[in-house]
Design a protein around this motif. Structure first.
Motif, short mmCIF file in Angstrom:
data_model
loop_
_atom_site.label_atom_id
_atom_site.label_comp_id
_atom_site.label_asym_id
_atom_site.label_seq_id
_atom_site.Cartn_x
_atom_site.Cartn_y
_atom_site.Cartn_z
N SER A 74 -1.47 5.59 10.52
CA SER A 74 -2.66 6.45 10.48
C SER A 74 -2.43 7.68 9.61
O SER A 74 -3.36 8.16 8.95
CB SER A 74 -3.06 6.86 11.90
OG SER A 74 -1.99 7.54 12.53
N VAL A 75 -1.20 8.19 9.56
CA VAL A 75 -0.92 9.35 8.72
C VAL A 75 -1.11 9.01 7.25
O VAL A 75 -1.67 9.78 6.47
CB VAL A 75 0.51 9.88 8.99
CG1 VAL A 75 0.87 10.98 8.03
CG2 VAL A 75 0.65 10.33 10.42
N THR A 76 -0.68 7.82 6.85
CA THR A 76 -0.85 7.38 5.47
C THR A 76 -2.33 7.22 5.14
O THR A 76 -2.78 7.64 4.06
CB THR A 76 -0.11 6.06 5.24
OG1 THR A 76 1.25 6.21 5.64
CG2 THR A 76 -0.17 5.65 3.79
N VAL A 77 -3.07 6.65 6.05
CA VAL A 77 -4.51 6.48 5.83
C VAL A 77 -5.19 7.84 5.72
O VAL A 77 -6.04 8.06 4.84
CB VAL A 77 -5.13 5.62 6.95
CG1 VAL A 77 -6.65 5.58 6.84
CG2 VAL A 77 -4.55 4.22 6.92
N LEU A 78 -4.82 8.78 6.59
CA LEU A 78 -5.40 10.12 6.53
C LEU A 78 -5.03 10.84 5.24
O LEU A 78 -5.84 11.58 4.67
CB LEU A 78 -4.97 10.94 7.74
CG LEU A 78 -5.63 10.56 9.07
CD1 LEU A 78 -5.00 11.35 10.21
CD2 LEU A 78 -7.12 10.79 9.01
N THR A 79 -3.82 10.62 4.75
CA THR A 79 -3.40 11.23 3.49
C THR A 79 -4.21 10.68 2.32
O THR A 79 -4.62 11.42 1.43
CB THR A 79 -1.90 11.02 3.27
OG1 THR A 79 -1.20 11.49 4.41
CG2 THR A 79 -1.42 11.75 2.04
N VAL A 80 -4.45 9.38 2.32
CA VAL A 80 -5.28 8.78 1.27
C VAL A 80 -6.71 9.31 1.37
O VAL A 80 -7.36 9.61 0.34
CB VAL A 80 -5.24 7.24 1.36
CG1 VAL A 80 -6.28 6.61 0.45
CG2 VAL A 80 -3.86 6.73 1.02
N SER A 109 0.83 14.97 -5.85
CA SER A 109 1.69 15.23 -4.70
C SER A 109 1.20 14.51 -3.45
O SER A 109 1.99 13.96 -2.69
CB SER A 109 1.76 16.73 -4.43
OG SER A 109 2.32 17.40 -5.52
N VAL A 110 -0.11 14.52 -3.25
CA VAL A 110 -0.67 13.88 -2.06
C VAL A 110 -0.45 12.37 -2.11
O VAL A 110 -0.03 11.75 -1.12
CB VAL A 110 -2.17 14.23 -1.92
CG1 VAL A 110 -2.85 13.36 -0.89
CG2 VAL A 110 -2.33 15.69 -1.54
N LEU A 111 -0.71 11.76 -3.25
CA LEU A 111 -0.54 10.32 -3.35
C LEU A 111 0.94 9.91 -3.32
O LEU A 111 1.28 8.85 -2.80
CB LEU A 111 -1.23 9.78 -4.60
CG LEU A 111 -2.76 9.89 -4.57
CD1 LEU A 111 -3.36 9.36 -5.86
CD2 LEU A 111 -3.34 9.20 -3.36
N PHE A 112 1.82 10.76 -3.88
CA PHE A 112 3.26 10.46 -3.80
C PHE A 112 3.74 10.52 -2.36
O PHE A 112 4.60 9.74 -1.96
CB PHE A 112 4.06 11.42 -4.68
CG PHE A 112 5.53 11.19 -4.61
CD1 PHE A 112 6.10 10.12 -5.25
CD2 PHE A 112 6.35 12.04 -3.87
CE1 PHE A 112 7.46 9.88 -5.18
CE2 PHE A 112 7.70 11.82 -3.80
CZ PHE A 112 8.26 10.74 -4.46
N SER A 113 3.17 11.43 -1.58
CA SER A 113 3.60 11.53 -0.19
C SER A 113 3.23 10.27 0.61
O SER A 113 3.83 10.01 1.64
CB SER A 113 2.98 12.77 0.47
OG SER A 113 1.59 12.61 0.64
N CYS A 114 2.29 9.49 0.11
CA CYS A 114 1.98 8.21 0.76
C CYS A 114 3.07 7.17 0.51
O CYS A 114 3.25 6.25 1.32
CB CYS A 114 0.65 7.66 0.25
SG CYS A 114 -0.76 8.66 0.70
N CYS A 115 3.78 7.31 -0.61
CA CYS A 115 4.83 6.34 -0.96
C CYS A 115 6.16 6.62 -0.27
O CYS A 115 6.97 5.72 -0.10
CB CYS A 115 5.05 6.33 -2.47
SG CYS A 115 3.62 5.84 -3.41
N VAL A 116 6.39 7.87 0.11
CA VAL A 116 7.69 8.27 0.63
C VAL A 116 8.11 7.46 1.87
O VAL A 116 9.26 7.01 1.93
CB VAL A 116 7.73 9.79 0.91
CG1 VAL A 116 8.97 10.19 1.67
CG2 VAL A 116 7.65 10.55 -0.40
N PRO A 117 7.24 7.22 2.85
CA PRO A 117 7.71 6.48 4.04
C PRO A 117 8.21 5.06 3.74
O PRO A 117 9.02 4.52 4.48
CB PRO A 117 6.48 6.42 4.95
CG PRO A 117 5.62 7.52 4.50
CD PRO A 117 5.88 7.70 3.05
#
Length: 161
Positions: A74-80, A109-117
């Motif tokens: 859900s965190v990834t979806v919210l970030t997107v 930065s926001v989209l890269f943070s989706c890739c980090v996990p």
């Protein structure tokens, strides 16, 4: 000498990424926080170091083994959704040029943070990520702290009483 050292470190990160893809992600974090292209004098300022590492990170994301435990949470979806909202609000910005300049680095930065996990799969990866964050931040801030200790800060202004 500093330019040569930073260029060798940059090339070493790219080379080591072929062994372990998460090294490219750590390199991208290092490049975005420390900004070696602003510190080096010769080669690095003339090439788009962040873009090159971003391409390698996306390539590394495709190379990762498929793990059923790693799903879009859900965190990834919210970030997107945050990235989509940022893009949508750009359409009705009062100062579009300045808003686009902010949007340009913020959306990356926001989209890269989706890739980090997807790259941080075990404790060693997480510790390497945290050490990269800390050491890059220290290396970025250390010269400014030394300037304040030596000169007292003040942007080189002398106060006349």
């Amino acid at each position: 000498m500093r330019s040569l050292f930073l260029t060798v470190v940059y090339l070493l990160i790219i080379a080591l990424g072929f062994q372990a893809s998460y090294v490219w992600m750590l390199g991208y974090v290092w490049v975005d926080i420390f900004t070696p292209q602003l510190v080096a004098y010769s080669l690095l300022p003339s090439i788009p170091v962040s873009m090159i590492l971003a391409v390698f990170v996306l390539f590394g994301l495709l190379r990762l083994p498929k793990d059923p435990d790693v799903v879009a949470r859900s965190v990834t979806v919210l970030t997107v959704l945050l990235g989509a909202w940022m893009s949508l609000t750009l359409l009705w910005a009062e100062v579009p040029d300045a808003a686009f300049a902010k949007w340009n680095w913020a959306i990356k930065s926001v989209l890269f943070s989706c890739c980090v996990p997807y790259f941080l799969r075990n404790r060693i990866h997480i510790e390497a990520f945290l050490w990269t964050l800390v050491l890059s931040g220290i290396a970025h801030c250390l010269p400014f702290g030394a300037k304040v200790l030596i000169s007292g800060g003040g942007m080189a202004c002398l106060l006349a009483w």
